[in-house]
Design a protein around this motif. Structure first.
Motif, PDB file in Angstrom:
ATOM      1  N   SER A 126       0.779  -1.155   0.119  1.00 48.71           N
ATOM      2  CA  SER A 126       0.020  -0.046   0.095  1.00 48.71           C
ATOM      3  C   SER A 126       0.903   1.185  -0.028  1.00 48.71           C
ATOM      4  CB  SER A 126      -1.177   0.003   1.201  1.00 48.71           C
ATOM      5  OG  SER A 126      -0.161   0.068   2.532  1.00 48.71           O
ATOM      6  N   THR A 149      -3.882  10.194  -4.453  1.00 44.91           N
ATOM      7  CA  THR A 149      -4.128   8.885  -4.737  1.00 44.91           C
ATOM      8  C   THR A 149      -3.496   7.870  -5.851  1.00 44.91           C
ATOM      9  OG1 THR A 149      -6.520   9.135  -3.836  1.00 44.91           O
ATOM     10  CG2 THR A 149      -6.323   7.063  -5.046  1.00 44.91           C
ATOM     11  N   ASP A 165      -0.791   4.970  -5.216  1.00 49.29           N
ATOM     12  CA  ASP A 165      -0.956   3.799  -6.141  1.00 49.29           C
ATOM     13  C   ASP A 165       0.299   3.513  -7.184  1.00 49.29           C
ATOM     14  OD1 ASP A 165      -3.167   1.898  -6.631  1.00 49.29           O
ATOM     15  OD2 ASP A 165      -2.743   2.436  -8.627  1.00 49.29           O
ATOM     16  N   LYS A 172      -2.055  -1.396  -3.709  1.00 49.15           N
ATOM     17  CA  LYS A 172      -3.232  -0.236  -3.668  1.00 49.15           C
ATOM     18  C   LYS A 172      -2.639   1.251  -3.236  1.00 49.15           C
ATOM     19  CE  LYS A 172      -7.836   0.578  -2.461  1.00 49.15           C
ATOM     20  NZ  LYS A 172      -9.247   0.177  -1.633  1.00 49.15           N
ATOM     21  N   GLY A 173      -3.122   2.248  -3.875  1.00 45.45           N
ATOM     22  CA  GLY A 173      -2.744   3.488  -3.319  1.00 45.45           C
ATOM     23  C   GLY A 173      -3.848   4.104  -2.552  1.00 45.45           C
TER      24      GLY A 173
END
Length: 630
Positions: free
Chosen positions: A560, A573, A577, A600-601
């Motif tokens: 992450s 975001t 990501d 995932k961001g």
């Protein structure tokens, strides 16, 4: 040392003195001749009795006085040797050139440097001296001139006896101290046997010393030791042992809780058929300095070094060369934890006595500069050696037989003059434990210099306490990774760039058992500002993550990315990501199966600190991984 006595037996080897300057007294001449036979068998006490008998029968027997001076000089009774050489000169000032040499050497060894210089110049004025004799006379002249200058410009020196908790009526010497100055290990000789003792520091005083270990101490002699800065490894010298390769070899033992492992001979190529002793280990544990008489040296005793190779073997030793070693003797190396400053003893470089202590530093290219004598009164006309310097560079430990001591050699400390100190270093001291149970753990510790990717510490925490200690130079940024089977690894970084003192960096290391939902912040993964390009400093941490996944094949993780709250939320975001994806791609390129990975961001959505400060925002800009399957 032997080369300093090249001329000693020129007086003993024949009876030329007696032939040209014999006694008319038959009894005196007979005693003198008998003394010559005793000298040939190295029965010096007997020879002295016979020569004293000769001069009692003929008080003008010049050759007998010369022989007495030579024997006392050979046995290092320099006060007596001087008195007999003076008798020779009073009777016959031109009796022999060696009278002036013998007197000068005796004066050098009793601190009468002006007189020694005059007599050496007189000796050098004689014709037909051999090249070897001229060389030695020139060396002694340099010693005398240096000594006269040094006494006129003394350095600060206020030695303090370490006290009765360490020193006894026996001989204590060769002190070695850990980087935190909490453990002192030294050699004590009692009943003609050398053993190791240790003392633990309690605030500002040393506790009563105790026998180090029956596993290390034996009926044989153990000595000439060094201890690694973290106190985990003891290198020492053992002589004439069944597993020895030469007369003396270097051995190693590792501390295991309160006890030590059985020592073992570190073997070739460090140990040889020669004499190896007096080890000193660099702070990272990868370079061993030692003294040897092996072939290929420059003198009697030389200082060599060997590097620990990746496969765990020591490299072929390399002589430190003419910047350190001379055609005489260099001994007692001590490499400071700064890895730039070496202290050693020598009778080859200009000095005040039998052996002096010198400091030499590395240049920017890694070579050695010129050695510098520590000066008077740290060095005297006696023998000085075996100096150990604390990690902070301020305190020196040494052994000496000084007035007011407890008996024989005692261990002392003193504040080292600033110009003689090494570069500033500090140490990281930590404890590894289970985050849930607080049980101490023997985790594997690795500290990496982020500037060059070099591992500066690689070891396992103490089995009993979970503690570790690593020294490192000030001026760099470091990554700390701690791992143990069955646990998630721990990631931390710390900067010593702006540190202006050697205050230690203390840290607690809680390890989490591998379980679904557990998370690790990867504190040593770095990106270009507002970009997702990995910086080179990230490689060590990424490889740590690769190793973790290779060792735990059932584990799957989510990578992450997170940002602070500055800027457009959507752009944050996307940035987070992309950063998570870069790590994901790196793992795949290192043969981690894609099905074990997701990324995932989260942008600014999951802060762990307040975004109102730069420190908080920096904490929020992070990369993590979470266990999703185990």
């Amino acid at each position: 040392m032997k080369k300093l006595f090249l001329l000693i037996f020129l007086c003993y080897a024949n009876s030329s003195f007696a032939q040209n300057n014999g006694s008319k007294h038959g009894g005196a001449q007979k005693a003198y001749d008998e003394a010559g036979k005793s000298i040939a068998y190295k029965s010096y006490d007997k020879a002295i009795e016979q020569l004293k008998q000769a001069v009692s029968l003929d008080n003008k027997f010049t050759a007998a006085y010369q022989q007495l001076g030579d024997i006392y000089r050979r046995t290092k009774n320099y006060q007596e040797s001087k008195s007999y050489y003076h008798k020779v000169l009073n009777l016959e000032p031109e009796f022999h050139s060696l009278t002036y040499f013998g007197l000068a050497e005796s004066e050098l060894n009793t601190g009468e440097y002006e007189n020694a210089l005059n007599h050496l110049k007189k000796y050098s004025s004689y014709p037909n001296l051999t090249d070897a004799n001229k060389k030695l006379a020139t060396k002694f002249i340099k010693d005398a001139e240096f000594s006269i200058m040094s006494i006129k410009t003394p350095v600060s020196f206020k030695p303090e006896n370490l006290g009765e908790s360490i020193n006894t009526r026996a001989m204590e010497y060769l002190p070695a101290v850990t980087a935190d100055e909490e453990v002192l290990i030294y050699t004590r000789m009692a009943n003609k046997n050398e053993d190791f003792f240790k003392s633990i520091k309690n605030k500002d005083t040393w506790n009563k010393s105790e026998f180090l270990s029956p596993i290390i101490n034996t009926r044989d002699n153990e000595g000439a030791q060094c201890i690694s800065p973290d106190g985990m490894y003891l290198f020492f010298t053992g002589c004439n042992r069944p597993d020895g390769m030469g007369s003396c070899d270097i051995y190693i033992s590792r501390r295991e809780g309160k006890e030590w492992s059985k020592p073992f001979n570190i073997g070739a190529p460090v140990n040889s058929q020669g004499w190896e002793s007096q080890p000193s280990l660099s702070a990272d544990g990868r370079t061993l300095y030692f003294v040897s008489t092996r072939k290929g040296g420059m003198g009697g005793y030389d200082i060599w070094k060997s590097d620990l190779k990746e496969e765990g073997e020591w490299s072929t030793p390399v002589n430190l060369g003419a910047s350190v070693n001379t055609s005489y003797d260099e001994q007692s190396p001590f490499i400071h934890p700064d890895d730039q400053t070496l202290y050693f003893s020598s009778n080859g470089w200009p000095g005040l006595g039998n052996k002096d202590i010198f400091i030499i530093r590395k240049n920017d290219a890694g070579g050695w500069q010129n050695p510098v004598n520590l000066g008077y009164p740290i060095n005297t006309f006696g023998e000085e050696s075996s100096l150990t310097i604390s990690s902070n560079g301020k305190t020196a430990f040494f052994a000496a037989d000084r007035k007011g001591g407890f008996g024989g050699m005692d261990i002392y400390s003193f504040e080292l003059p600033e110009k003689l100190r090494p570069k500033m270093v500090t140490y990281v001291k930590g404890q590894v434990f289970d985050k849930e149970t607080n049980e101490v753990l023997d985790g594997k510790i690795q500290i990496i210099n982020l500037a060059n990717g070099k591992v500066v510490y690689d070891d396992v925490a103490d089995l009993e306490t979970g503690e570790f200690l690593a020294t490192m130079p000030i001026g760099n940024m470091y990554a700390l990774n701690v791992s143990k089977e069955g646990f998630l690894f721990y990631s931390e970084n710390f900067s010593l760039k702006s540190v202006k003192n050697n205050i230690p960096y203390l840290i607690k290391v809680p390890l989490q058992k591998i379980a679904i939902g557990k998370m690790v912040t990867l504190k040593n993964i770095f990106f270009e500002t507002n970009k997702f390009d990995l910086l080179p400093e990230s490689k060590a941490e990424l490889q740590q993550l690769v190793s973790f996944l290779q060792q735990n094949l059932k584990v799957t993780i989510e990578i992450s990315g997170h940002t602070d709250n500055i800027g457009d939320a959507q752009l944050n975001t996307v940035l987070s990501d992309n950063r998570a994806k870069v790590v994901y791609n790196y793992l795949i390129s290192n043969k981690i199966i894609p099905s074990r990975l997701t990324y995932k961001g989260y942008g600014k959505g999951q802060p762990v600190a307040n975004n109102n400060s730069e420190e908080g925002r920096q904490t929020n800009r992070r990369t993590e991984f979470k266990v999703t399957k185990n």
